[in-house]
Design a protein around this motif. Structure first.
Motif, PDB file in Angstrom:
ATOM      1  N   TYR A 382       0.830  -1.202   0.000  1.00 15.29           N
ATOM      2  CA  TYR A 382       0.000   0.000   0.000  1.00 15.29           C
ATOM      3  C   TYR A 382       0.868   1.257   0.000  1.00 15.29           C
ATOM      4  CZ  TYR A 382      -3.297   3.569   1.497  1.00 15.29           C
ATOM      5  OH  TYR A 382      -4.038   4.714   1.598  1.00 15.29           O
ATOM      6  N   SER A 388      -6.176   0.715  -3.515  1.00 12.19           N
ATOM      7  CA  SER A 388      -7.216   0.503  -2.511  1.00 12.19           C
ATOM      8  C   SER A 388      -7.275  -0.928  -2.019  1.00 12.19           C
ATOM      9  CB  SER A 388      -8.573   0.929  -3.072  1.00 12.19           C
ATOM     10  OG  SER A 388      -8.897   0.166  -4.230  1.00 12.19           O
ATOM     11  N   GLY A 389      -6.960  -1.892  -2.890  1.00 11.08           N
ATOM     12  CA  GLY A 389      -7.009  -3.289  -2.460  1.00 11.08           C
ATOM     13  C   GLY A 389      -6.033  -3.570  -1.336  1.00 11.08           C
ATOM     14  N   TYR A 390      -4.837  -3.020  -1.453  1.00 14.26           N
ATOM     15  CA  TYR A 390      -3.859  -3.204  -0.384  1.00 14.26           C
ATOM     16  C   TYR A 390      -4.241  -2.388   0.847  1.00 14.26           C
ATOM     17  CZ  TYR A 390      -1.115  -5.150  -4.231  1.00 14.26           C
ATOM     18  OH  TYR A 390      -0.684  -5.904  -5.303  1.00 14.26           O
ATOM     19  N   ARG A 391      -4.821  -1.197   0.636  1.00 14.87           N
ATOM     20  CA  ARG A 391      -5.289  -0.400   1.784  1.00 14.87           C
ATOM     21  C   ARG A 391      -6.343  -1.179   2.557  1.00 14.87           C
ATOM     22  NH1 ARG A 391      -8.872   3.791  -0.317  1.00 14.87           N
ATOM     23  NH2 ARG A 391     -10.286   2.000  -0.190  1.00 14.87           N
ATOM     24  N   ASP A 392      -7.276  -1.805   1.851  1.00 10.87           N
ATOM     25  CA  ASP A 392      -8.332  -2.561   2.524  1.00 10.87           C
ATOM     26  C   ASP A 392      -7.758  -3.752   3.285  1.00 10.87           C
ATOM     27  OD1 ASP A 392     -10.078  -0.753   1.435  1.00 10.87           O
ATOM     28  OD2 ASP A 392     -10.799  -2.101  -0.154  1.00 10.87           O
ATOM     29  N   THR A 395      -6.347  -2.109   6.548  1.00 15.93           N
ATOM     30  CA  THR A 395      -7.354  -1.663   7.523  1.00 15.93           C
ATOM     31  C   THR A 395      -8.267  -2.793   7.963  1.00 15.93           C
ATOM     32  OG1 THR A 395      -8.817  -0.949   5.727  1.00 15.93           O
ATOM     33  CG2 THR A 395      -7.303   0.692   6.650  1.00 15.93           C
ATOM     34  N   GLY A 396      -8.373  -3.837   7.149  1.00 15.00           N
ATOM     35  CA  GLY A 396      -9.201  -4.974   7.523  1.00 15.00           C
ATOM     36  C   GLY A 396      -8.496  -6.009   8.362  1.00 15.00           C
TER      37      GLY A 396
END
Length: 717
Positions: A382, A388-392, A395-396
């Motif tokens: 990220y 966004s996929g790595y951000r999710d 954060t997930g």
């Protein structure tokens, strides 16, 4: 949750380590290093045997049964006294099993060599006080990795004739070589070219999980220095390596030697588990001691891919793509491609664990809890891509909010969530401000915990009393990194002080009065467990080169020499400088990597050595006062030339008052010291601007106002 510390570090089985004439009945019979651990201590006054920085902390620990304060004096080589004072009794120090006092001579800011600290008739070993104290160690700790390179001749012009050797494991007889290594039976039906990289420790194995974190630390050291504008000392032509003078910072050249190997360990397209990383490559059986790499006749084997190894590759390669891009865009692209493939493969195979039983010929490095590796890899991807996929995935992850991301035992090859936090806290990204601030706060909270532990111990060690396990010195250096980053985030000098004091521990201010870094200090480790730095076993071979960090005290006593020589030792004294004590005295890349990081940080010039000038003023006004309480308003002004981004104001109450409530700031206590931190909306103080906050507190009859304030480590007028 992270695994328990004693289970994650052991790598060796005593009965299989040593072969040939040096093994009789399972015990080492060659001459061994001297006797008991306490024999290393030559004086009751334990200091950093190399010395101290003029503007840094200067403390010593004195082993004594005295209960009253003692007088200390700082003298130079001629006997002239430059400073004196009284020690502070600490009493029983549980980790060391000693009764101690502490002498603090930090107020002395002169420079020179041959200083001796005398206390109650006992003198320390001589030491220096100078600004360039750590310049040589910065170079030597990094040179360790060139010495450990596989697949390249080690050049006498760079390391000296004693350490020069032919390339190891390139297929030149008697080597079987690493250019076409088959898998273990049932793992795969092909061979791979996995030459290069670093020999992991005292043997000839190469392990992806240890290589990943070690490479990350090396590259992170450069990335941090570049943020601080102090990367010149890590730039091109600063290290003794063949790639010097090629336009690329030398520290990145050294990291690339391992990164190339890590990417060779990736399973190729079209094969089962494509994109995954083989866990390790080493000899089919334990290599005898002593054996130089080019003399190793053992067959080599690739071991089954693992999720942990694959995520180490993903994290290290993603970091590579970000940091190498200004210097070699094509290599950065190659790193990013490997990182993406590894991430995808790990997501498809999230539970492919390396078995603990796979310990013949090399350490198992088993790890069945890889959520922290997923978090670390996602954080690096990220930070590099902003996608966004790595951000999710960041954060997930439960690790994103877990209070154990920075465990009491520090980070390591099996506990990597902290590495993701450090990246998210320091590398600009699209994380929401509140999320970013929470991540940063987790770094300072961890650092505060380490400082509290140091304050409670006679030797100022950040590890808990039960934290002296396999590789404890690497743990100490890793904790220092967290302290240093906390200082970067807050500007608070106390974190730098803590980081530097860990160097004091490694260099002699410890329970046995010995420097754990070869070549540094009057009494330093010189018989670390190693296959070809084995002078204790073969007089024609050298001792380890300067800058090699011994594993350190290990209260589990997991080798025959330690069991025989160290029975009954206090945890912090469970160390012996003997080549046979692999559980206390081995070297490893994942211990020297944090040492190299810390040495580079300590070598940076942060000031002229003079006390910092005031960059702030503070007014403290008592608004109301009653029999048990008070309210007050505190106003701080930034009188410096640059904005303060994130502030921390501390003061000491002279009558022991305590703050019970605050507005426009948060206030916590550390004994009589009150520490106020900014709110979200007033974190920045521009030059010439002020910030105010209110407090309510309690007192016990008197309520004098504090007179000394510190803003982000700087004394205020």
């Amino acid at each position: 949750m992270p695994p328990t510390p004693l289970l994650r570090h052991p790598r060796r089985l005593a009965a299989t380590l040593l072969t040939g004439s040096f093994l009789v009945g399972g015990l080492l019979t060659a001459p061994t290093a001297a006797a008991a651990p306490s024999a290393a201590a030559t004086t009751a006054v334990r200091v950093n045997q190399v010395g101290y920085l003029p503007d840094g902390p200067k403390r010593a620990t004195v082993v004594t049964t005295a209960t009253q304060s003692l007088t200390w004096q700082l003298r130079d080589a001629s006997g002239t006294a430059f400073a004196s004072g009284a020690t502070v009794p600490r009493g029983a120090d549980a980790p060391s099993g000693q009764s101690v006092q502490v002498a603090d001579f930090s107020s002395y800011r002169g420079s020179g060599s041959g200083y001796v600290l005398t206390v109650d008739g006992s003198g320390s070993v001589p030491f220096d006080i100078r600004a360039n104290l750590y310049d040589a160690l910065r170079s030597d700790a990094m040179a360790f990795f060139y010495h450990q390179r596989s697949g390249i001749p080690i050049d006498a012009s760079l390391v000296g004739s004693a350490y020069a050797r032919p390339a190891g494991h390139l297929g030149v007889a008697p080597n079987k070589g690493d250019t076409s290594v088959p898998c273990q039976a049932t793992v795969c039906d092909y061979s791979r070219d996995v030459r290069g990289g670093w020999y992991d420790a005292g043997d000839h194995g190469k392990y992806v999980v240890n290589g990943g974190i070690s490479t990350w630390l090396m590259v992170n050291s450069f990335e941090r220095a570049k943020r601080a504008g102090k990367d010149t000392a890590l730039g091109d032509s600063t290290l003794r390596i063949p790639e010097r003078d090629n336009g690329v910072p030398d520290v990145l050249d050294e990291a690339r030697w391992e990164l190339d190997f890590l990417m060779r360990m990736q399973v190729p397209e079209g094969k089962p588990y494509a994109g995954m990383a083989f866990h390790k490559i080493h000899d089919a059986a334990w290599t005898g001691m002593p054996t130089r790499p080019e003399q190793d006749a053992q067959p080599r084997e690739l071991h089954r891919p693992s999720t942990a190894a694959t995520l180490n590759l993903a994290a290290a390669a993603a970091q590579c793509a970000r940091v190498f891009r200004p210097y070699d865009a094509a290599f950065a692209d190659r790193c990013l491609s490997a990182a993406r493939r590894a991430w995808t493969a790990a997501r498809a195979n999230p539970t492919l664990y390396a078995p603990d039983s796979d310990s013949t010929g090399g350490g198992a490095y088993g790890d069945t809890q890889v959520g922290d590796e997923f978090y670390w890899a996602a954080a690096e991807l990220y930070a590099t891509t902003g996608e966004s996929g790595y951000r999710d995935a960041v954060t997930g992850s439960s690790w994103h909010t877990s209070p154990t991301a920075f465990s009491a035992y520090g980070f390591g090859w099996a506990d990597t969530a902290a590495l993701g936090r450090l990246t998210l806290a320091t590398v600009p990204s699209g994380l929401p401000a509140a999320d970013r601030d929470r991540v940063r706060a987790s770094v300072t909270t961890a650092a505060d915990g380490y400082l509290s532990r140091m304050a409670a111990q006679g030797y100022a060690v950040p590890v808990p009393a039960d934290g002296y396990f396999w590789g404890s010195n690497g743990e100490v250096a890793g904790d220092a990194i967290v302290l240093a980053v906390a200082g970067e985030l807050t500007g608070n000098e106390r974190y730098r002080t803590g980081a530097l004091e860990t160097m004091d521990y490694l260099l002699g201010r410890n329970a046995i009065g010995q420097s754990y870094i070869s070549g540094y200090g009057e009494t330093s480790s010189r018989n670390q467990h190693h296959r070809f730095w084995a002078h204790q076993l073969d007089a024609t071979l050298p001792n380890p080169p300067a800058g090699s960090l011994a594993g350190g005290p290990n209260s589990a006593l997991q080798d025959p020499v330690a069991q025989e020589k160290l029975a009954g030792c206090a945890p912090a004294a469970c160390y012996i400088d003997d080549i046979g004590s692999y559980s206390t005295n081995e070297v490893a890349i994942n211990w020297n990597a944090p040492l190299a990081w810390l040495a580079a940080y300590a070598a940076e010039r942060t000031s002229t050595g003079e006390p910092p000038t005031g960059a702030c003023t503070v007014t403290y006004k008592t608004d109301s006062f009653w029999n048990t309480g008070f309210t007050a308003t505190v106003t701080a002004k930034n009188t410096g030339p640059t904005a303060v981004d994130g502030w921390q104001l501390s003061w000491i109450y002279p009558a022991g008052q305590r703050v019970t409530n605050a507005w426009n700031a948060t206030v916590a206590h550390n004994g009589t010291t009150a520490v106020a931190r900014n709110a979200d909306w007033n974190r920045t103080i521009e030059p010439g601007a002020t910030v105010s906050f209110g407090i309510q507190g309690t007192h016990s009859g008197t309520n004098p106002s504090p007179t000394a304030f510190t803003l982000n480590g700087n004394a205020c007028a």
